[in-house]
Design a protein around this motif. Structure first.
Motif, PDB file in Angstrom:
ATOM      1  N   HIS B  15       0.873  -1.171   0.000  1.00  0.00           N
ATOM      2  CA  HIS B  15       0.000   0.000   0.000  1.00  0.00           C
ATOM      3  C   HIS B  15       0.911   1.222   0.000  1.00  0.00           C
ATOM      4  O   HIS B  15       1.652   1.446   0.972  1.00  0.00           O
ATOM      5  N   GLY B  16       0.888   1.987  -1.078  1.00  0.00           N
ATOM      6  CA  GLY B  16       1.824   3.101  -1.191  1.00  0.00           C
ATOM      7  C   GLY B  16       1.317   4.178  -2.122  1.00  0.00           C
ATOM      8  O   GLY B  16       0.134   4.213  -2.493  1.00  0.00           O
ATOM      9  N   TYR B  17       2.230   5.051  -2.491  1.00  0.00           N
ATOM     10  CA  TYR B  17       1.892   6.196  -3.347  1.00  0.00           C
ATOM     11  C   TYR B  17       3.143   6.488  -4.159  1.00  0.00           C
ATOM     12  O   TYR B  17       4.253   6.433  -3.633  1.00  0.00           O
ATOM     13  N   TYR B  18       2.936   6.814  -5.422  1.00  0.00           N
ATOM     14  CA  TYR B  18       4.106   6.894  -6.309  1.00  0.00           C
ATOM     15  C   TYR B  18       5.167   7.849  -5.807  1.00  0.00           C
ATOM     16  O   TYR B  18       6.358   7.602  -5.926  1.00  0.00           O
ATOM     17  N   ARG B  19       4.761   8.978  -5.184  1.00  0.00           N
ATOM     18  CA  ARG B  19       5.694  10.045  -4.849  1.00  0.00           C
ATOM     19  C   ARG B  19       6.159   9.984  -3.395  1.00  0.00           C
ATOM     20  O   ARG B  19       7.008  10.765  -2.983  1.00  0.00           O
ATOM     21  N   SER B  20       5.574   9.086  -2.610  1.00  0.00           N
ATOM     22  CA  SER B  20       5.976   8.945  -1.208  1.00  0.00           C
ATOM     23  C   SER B  20       7.366   8.331  -1.165  1.00  0.00           C
ATOM     24  O   SER B  20       7.608   7.246  -1.694  1.00  0.00           O
ATOM     25  N   SER B  21       8.305   9.006  -0.495  1.00  0.00           N
ATOM     26  CA  SER B  21       9.655   8.463  -0.532  1.00  0.00           C
ATOM     27  C   SER B  21       9.774   7.221   0.336  1.00  0.00           C
ATOM     28  O   SER B  21      10.595   6.351   0.074  1.00  0.00           O
ATOM     29  N   ALA B  22       8.932   7.096   1.358  1.00  0.00           N
ATOM     30  CA  ALA B  22       8.964   5.875   2.167  1.00  0.00           C
ATOM     31  C   ALA B  22       8.456   4.671   1.363  1.00  0.00           C
ATOM     32  O   ALA B  22       8.968   3.561   1.504  1.00  0.00           O
ATOM     33  N   SER B  23       7.473   4.897   0.485  1.00  0.00           N
ATOM     34  CA  SER B  23       7.006   3.813  -0.397  1.00  0.00           C
ATOM     35  C   SER B  23       8.092   3.458  -1.418  1.00  0.00           C
ATOM     36  O   SER B  23       8.324   2.280  -1.719  1.00  0.00           O
ATOM     37  N   TYR B  24       8.721   4.484  -1.938  1.00  0.00           N
ATOM     38  CA  TYR B  24       9.800   4.339  -2.928  1.00  0.00           C
ATOM     39  C   TYR B  24      10.913   3.434  -2.366  1.00  0.00           C
ATOM     40  O   TYR B  24      11.419   2.520  -3.044  1.00  0.00           O
ATOM     41  N   ALA B  41      -2.506   1.567  -4.668  1.00  0.00           N
ATOM     42  CA  ALA B  41      -2.310   3.013  -4.563  1.00  0.00           C
ATOM     43  C   ALA B  41      -3.209   3.612  -3.483  1.00  0.00           C
ATOM     44  O   ALA B  41      -4.418   3.378  -3.472  1.00  0.00           O
ATOM     45  N   VAL B  42      -2.598   4.343  -2.571  1.00  0.00           N
ATOM     46  CA  VAL B  42      -3.334   5.109  -1.566  1.00  0.00           C
ATOM     47  C   VAL B  42      -3.143   6.575  -1.965  1.00  0.00           C
ATOM     48  O   VAL B  42      -2.065   7.139  -1.788  1.00  0.00           O
ATOM     49  N   MET B  43      -4.185   7.156  -2.542  1.00  0.00           N
ATOM     50  CA  MET B  43      -4.004   8.460  -3.180  1.00  0.00           C
ATOM     51  C   MET B  43      -3.961   9.583  -2.140  1.00  0.00           C
ATOM     52  O   MET B  43      -4.981  10.166  -1.761  1.00  0.00           O
ATOM     53  N   LEU B  44      -2.750   9.899  -1.710  1.00  0.00           N
ATOM     54  CA  LEU B  44      -2.555  10.942  -0.694  1.00  0.00           C
ATOM     55  C   LEU B  44      -3.102  12.283  -1.159  1.00  0.00           C
ATOM     56  O   LEU B  44      -3.564  13.084  -0.351  1.00  0.00           O
ATOM     57  N   ASN B  45      -3.033  12.525  -2.467  1.00  0.00           N
ATOM     58  CA  ASN B  45      -3.511  13.818  -2.978  1.00  0.00           C
ATOM     59  C   ASN B  45      -5.025  13.957  -2.840  1.00  0.00           C
ATOM     60  O   ASN B  45      -5.557  15.045  -2.958  1.00  0.00           O
ATOM     61  N   GLN B  49      -5.553   8.383   2.772  1.00  0.00           N
ATOM     62  CA  GLN B  49      -4.914   7.836   3.987  1.00  0.00           C
ATOM     63  C   GLN B  49      -5.711   8.136   5.251  1.00  0.00           C
ATOM     64  O   GLN B  49      -5.472   7.534   6.294  1.00  0.00           O
ATOM     65  N   HIS B  50      -6.645   9.091   5.172  1.00  0.00           N
ATOM     66  CA  HIS B  50      -7.441   9.431   6.359  1.00  0.00           C
ATOM     67  C   HIS B  50      -8.779   8.684   6.384  1.00  0.00           C
ATOM     68  O   HIS B  50      -9.534   8.799   7.346  1.00  0.00           O
ATOM     69  N   MET B  60      -2.073   4.847  12.025  1.00  0.00           N
ATOM     70  CA  MET B  60      -1.289   6.072  11.910  1.00  0.00           C
ATOM     71  C   MET B  60      -1.684   6.849  10.657  1.00  0.00           C
ATOM     72  O   MET B  60      -1.362   8.036  10.540  1.00  0.00           O
ATOM     73  N   GLY B  61      -2.362   6.191   9.719  1.00  0.00           N
ATOM     74  CA  GLY B  61      -2.768   6.897   8.503  1.00  0.00           C
ATOM     75  C   GLY B  61      -1.592   7.249   7.616  1.00  0.00           C
ATOM     76  O   GLY B  61      -1.639   8.236   6.885  1.00  0.00           O
ATOM     77  N   LEU B  62      -0.546   6.458   7.682  1.00  0.00           N
ATOM     78  CA  LEU B  62       0.641   6.732   6.878  1.00  0.00           C
ATOM     79  C   LEU B  62       0.982   5.517   6.019  1.00  0.00           C
ATOM     80  O   LEU B  62       0.660   4.379   6.364  1.00  0.00           O
ATOM     81  N   ILE B  63       1.619   5.795   4.907  1.00  0.00           N
ATOM     82  CA  ILE B  63       2.129   4.717   4.053  1.00  0.00           C
ATOM     83  C   ILE B  63       3.644   4.705   4.146  1.00  0.00           C
ATOM     84  O   ILE B  63       4.227   5.695   4.593  1.00  0.00           O
ATOM     85  N   PRO B  64       4.285   3.625   3.747  1.00  0.00           N
ATOM     86  CA  PRO B  64       3.730   2.409   3.163  1.00  0.00           C
ATOM     87  C   PRO B  64       3.265   1.410   4.224  1.00  0.00           C
ATOM     88  O   PRO B  64       3.646   1.487   5.383  1.00  0.00           O
ATOM     89  N   VAL B  65       2.431   0.480   3.767  1.00  0.00           N
ATOM     90  CA  VAL B  65       2.080  -0.696   4.562  1.00  0.00           C
ATOM     91  C   VAL B  65       2.317  -1.913   3.683  1.00  0.00           C
ATOM     92  O   VAL B  65       1.844  -1.956   2.539  1.00  0.00           O
ATOM     93  N   LEU B  66       3.051  -2.869   4.213  1.00  0.00           N
ATOM     94  CA  LEU B  66       3.274  -4.123   3.495  1.00  0.00           C
ATOM     95  C   LEU B  66       2.291  -5.154   4.036  1.00  0.00           C
ATOM     96  O   LEU B  66       2.253  -5.403   5.247  1.00  0.00           O
TER      97      LEU B  66
END
Lengths: 225, 225
Positions: B15-24, B41-45, B49-50, B60-66
Motif C-alpha cells: 500500500h503506497g503512493y508513487y511520490r511517497s519516498s517511504a514507499s519508494y 495506490a493510496v491516493m494521498l492527494n 490515507q485518512h 497512523m494513517g501513513l504509508i507504506p504498509v506491506l
C-alpha cells in the motif's frame, strides 16, 4: 553515570544529555544489557553539539553517540540494533520475524513520526524563522505527540498482553522508545487521558530499575531540583 | 506494478503512493529481493490515507504498509528489517556489527533527521497553522535536507569505496534511503553542488534496474507526464 572502570579499555562512553529523549533510550538499553558505561555530557543548552570538538565525533551535531573501543556510532535506532546484535541477552526484540517487525513499527512510530518534529533544532527554527511563541510551540508539539500517541495507543491496546508493556508480556524496544516520549509529553503538557494503555505501560516501566535509573532527573548533568 | 500472480496466496501487497519516498524505499528493496508484489495506490492527494478503509490497515494513517499473508506491517524501517530477516539474499546490510550500525546510521540520518520534517502532513500544518506560503515551505525543506545531506556527504565520503554506493562497494539500505531523498531534494530545488558524493551515488544507483523501476515516474498511479 560513571560505569565500571576496572576494564578501562572496554568501557563504552555515551555522549548524551540528560533531557534528550534519544539519549534516554540508550541509557535504558545499556541498563537492561548490564553494560557499564561512562556518561559524557554534551550540554545542548550551551550549544556544545555545534562545536568542532563534538562535530568531529558526529558531523550531524546530534546526540546520542556511543563510543566503543573501535567505533563511534550515532543515531539511536542504529545504536539500539547494534547493542541488540552484540549483546542479545536479555532480548529487547522478540524472536519471530513478524513480532520483531511489530515492535520496530511501534518504535519507529515514536522515533520517526513524533520525536523528530520536536527536536530542539526544529523548535528553535520555528521560533526564529516562523516567529512562533511558547503557545505555538506547545500546540505544534501536542499535535504530533497526540497523533502519534493515538496510533501507538491503538497498537498497544491489541499487542500488549496485560497493559504492562507495549508488546506482549516483556520489555521491548517499543517501551524503550515510548517512555522517554511520555516524559516529553508531560514536559509539553499533553493531556494523556485519551491514552490509558500508554499511561499504564509508563507506570509499569517506571517501576523497573533499568528505566528509573535512566530517568533524566537522575543524570549527573541534570540541574539540581 | 502487478507482480507474479501464479502464487496468489503468497503475493505481497504494498500500500503506497508513487511520490511517497517511504514507499519508494520499499519498492527498491522488493526489487532487489526479487519479491513480486502488487501495488495498492493510496491516493494521498485525495486524502485516502485518512479514510476509515485505510485507517483500519494502519491507524497512523501513513504509508507504506506491506501486507503479507499473515501480517500488516507499517513503518518503512520496520518493513526493511523484516524483509532483510525473511529474505537475506542479496543482503542490503553488511555482515559485521559495526558496519551494519554504520549503514543504519546513514539510513536513519535520512529517515529520522530529514524525511519526517517534510512529510505531507507536516507541510500542510505549516501552511494552515503557521501561515507559510510556498517560499516558506521551500526554505523549511531546504534547511533540513541541507543539514542532513551535509552530514550524509561527510559520512559517505569516508565510507563509500569509490563513490558508487553510500557504504563500501555494494548497495545497502543507506542507498535505499538516500535515493528517494535525492528525488525529494530536486522537487524542492535544493542545490546539490555542495554534495558531490551524494550526486555520484545517485547517478550510479539510478543506473541499476532495481532503482530505476522503483522511480516515482514509473508507477501506475503517477500522473501522465
Amino acid at each position: 553515570m560513571l560505569g565500571d572502570r576496572r576494564r578501562p579499555g572496554l568501557i563504552m562512553k555515551l555522549h548524551g544529555y540528560y533531557r534528550s529523549s534519544a539519549s534516554y533510550r540508550i541509557r535504558i538499553i545499556l541498563n537492561f544489557k548490564n553494560l557499564p558505561h561512562e556518561h559524557i555530557a554534551v550540554m545542548l543548552n550551551r550549544g556544545a553539539q555545534h562545536e568542532d570538538a563534538f562535530r568531529s565525533i558526529n558531523p550531524m551535531g546530534l546526540i546520542p553517540v556511543l563510543e566503543t573501543d573501535d567505533a563511534l556510532l550515532a543515531q539511536s535506532p542504529a545504536i539500539a540494533e547494534f547493542i541488540e546484535e552484540q549483546h542479545p541477552q536479555p532480548p529487547l526484540l522478540p524472536a519471530g520475524h513478524i513480532e520483531r517487525a511489530h515492535v520496530r513499527e511501534m518504535m519507529h512510530t515514536v522515533g520517526c513520526d513524533i520525536h523528530p518534529l520536536q527536536n530542539l533544532r526544529v523548535l528553535n527554527y520555528l521560533r526564529s524563522e516562523f516567529e512562533q511563541d511558547d503557545a505555538g510551540i506547545e500546540r505544534w508539539c501536542q499535535k504530533w505527540m497526540g497523533d502519534g500517541f493515538a496510533a501507538f495507543e491503538q497498537l498497544a491496546k491489541t499487542r500488549s498482553a496485560n497493559g504492562q508493556y507495549a508488546f506482549g508480556d516483556q520489555v521491548s524496544l517499543a517501551d524503550v522508545w515510548l517512555i522517554p516520549q511520555v516524559y516529553n509529553a508531560r514536559r509539553f503538557n499533553l493531556d494523556l487521558t485519551p491514552f490509558p494503555t500508554i499511561v499504564s505501560i509508563d507506570e509499569h516501566c517506571q517501576a523497573l530499575a533499568e528505566f528509573s535509573r535512566a530517568h533524566p532527573s537522575k543524570q549527573e548533568d541534570a540541574p539540581p531540583t
